[in-house]
Design a protein around this motif. Structure first.
Motif, short mmCIF file in Angstrom:
data_model
loop_
_atom_site.label_atom_id
_atom_site.label_comp_id
_atom_site.label_asym_id
_atom_site.label_seq_id
_atom_site.Cartn_x
_atom_site.Cartn_y
_atom_site.Cartn_z
N MET A 136 0.82 -1.22 0.00
CA MET A 136 0.00 0.00 0.00
C MET A 136 0.86 1.27 0.00
O MET A 136 0.46 2.29 -0.54
CB MET A 136 -0.97 0.02 1.18
CG MET A 136 -0.33 0.19 2.53
SD MET A 136 -1.50 0.07 3.89
CE MET A 136 -2.11 1.72 3.95
N TRP A 137 2.06 1.20 0.57
CA TRP A 137 2.91 2.38 0.64
C TRP A 137 3.63 2.63 -0.68
O TRP A 137 3.90 3.79 -1.01
CB TRP A 137 3.89 2.26 1.81
CG TRP A 137 3.15 2.13 3.09
CD1 TRP A 137 3.03 1.00 3.86
CD2 TRP A 137 2.37 3.13 3.74
NE1 TRP A 137 2.23 1.25 4.95
CE2 TRP A 137 1.82 2.55 4.90
CE3 TRP A 137 2.09 4.46 3.46
CZ2 TRP A 137 1.00 3.26 5.77
CZ3 TRP A 137 1.28 5.16 4.33
CH2 TRP A 137 0.74 4.56 5.47
N TYR A 138 3.92 1.58 -1.44
CA TYR A 138 4.49 1.79 -2.77
C TYR A 138 3.49 2.59 -3.62
O TYR A 138 3.84 3.56 -4.27
CB TYR A 138 4.78 0.46 -3.46
CG TYR A 138 5.93 -0.32 -2.91
CD1 TYR A 138 7.23 -0.06 -3.32
CD2 TYR A 138 5.73 -1.35 -2.00
CE1 TYR A 138 8.30 -0.78 -2.84
CE2 TYR A 138 6.79 -2.09 -1.50
CZ TYR A 138 8.07 -1.80 -1.92
OH TYR A 138 9.12 -2.51 -1.44
N VAL A 139 2.25 2.14 -3.60
CA VAL A 139 1.21 2.80 -4.40
C VAL A 139 1.04 4.25 -3.94
O VAL A 139 0.88 5.16 -4.76
CB VAL A 139 -0.11 2.01 -4.33
CG1 VAL A 139 -1.25 2.77 -5.01
CG2 VAL A 139 0.07 0.64 -4.98
N GLY A 140 1.11 4.49 -2.63
CA GLY A 140 1.00 5.86 -2.12
C GLY A 140 2.13 6.75 -2.62
O GLY A 140 1.91 7.90 -2.99
N LYS A 141 3.35 6.22 -2.63
CA LYS A 141 4.49 7.00 -3.13
C LYS A 141 4.35 7.27 -4.63
O LYS A 141 4.67 8.35 -5.11
CB LYS A 141 5.80 6.31 -2.80
CG LYS A 141 6.13 6.39 -1.30
CD LYS A 141 7.49 5.81 -1.00
CE LYS A 141 7.82 5.85 0.47
NZ LYS A 141 7.96 7.19 1.02
#
Length: 142
Positions: free
Chosen positions: A25-30
């Motif tokens: 989820m944090w990859y997509v957020g970045k």
């Protein structure tokens, strides 16, 4: 053509999952943060949707994970506009380890330019198309 970074940041411990690496989820957020920096370079600044009644909607996103990111890693994202059509653009984000410049993850996204009131796609303005044409590039091999 060398691309200027569209996002840069750190992987925090709270972004890591039970395996110890950054959760998806944090990859997509970045990548989402990089989207807005890329859009601004193309003339799709934050004031553009506010004043024009237009916006961008993602219709396809493909993420390829090559190396895990761990707490404390510093990452940078470089973005490459791959294609512009009448009503859509396709681009790629490369997330690299800032120390080694090794690409850890890349994401290819297709977005549609839309009329927000009609909830349907609409063509880019000539001014945005002109700017975008100058930014077309092929990404480095991952």
């Amino acid at each position: 053509m060398e691309q200027e970074a569209t996002d840069r940041g750190t992987v925090y411990p709270w972004q890591c999952d039970h395996v110890g690496h950054m959760n998806i989820m944090w990859y997509v957020g970045k990548f989402n943060e990089a989207n807005w920096n890329l859009f601004a370079r193309l003339g799709l600044t934050p004031s553009y949707p506010r004043g024009s009644g237009r916006g961008m909607a993602a219709v396809q996103q493909n993420v390829t994970y090559k190396r895990e990111r761990l707490a404390g890693d510093i990452v940078g994202i470089r973005s490459h506009l791959l294609e512009i059509r009448d009503k859509s653009i396709r681009f790629r984000h490369d997330m690299a380890n800032a120390e080694t410049d090794e690409i850890a993850v890349f994401c290819e996204i297709t977005v549609v330019h839309m009329d927000r009131s009609q909830r349907k796609s609409g063509p880019f303005t000539d001014a945005i198309r002109e700017i975008a044409m100058r930014h077309l590039a092929e990404p480095a091999e991952a």
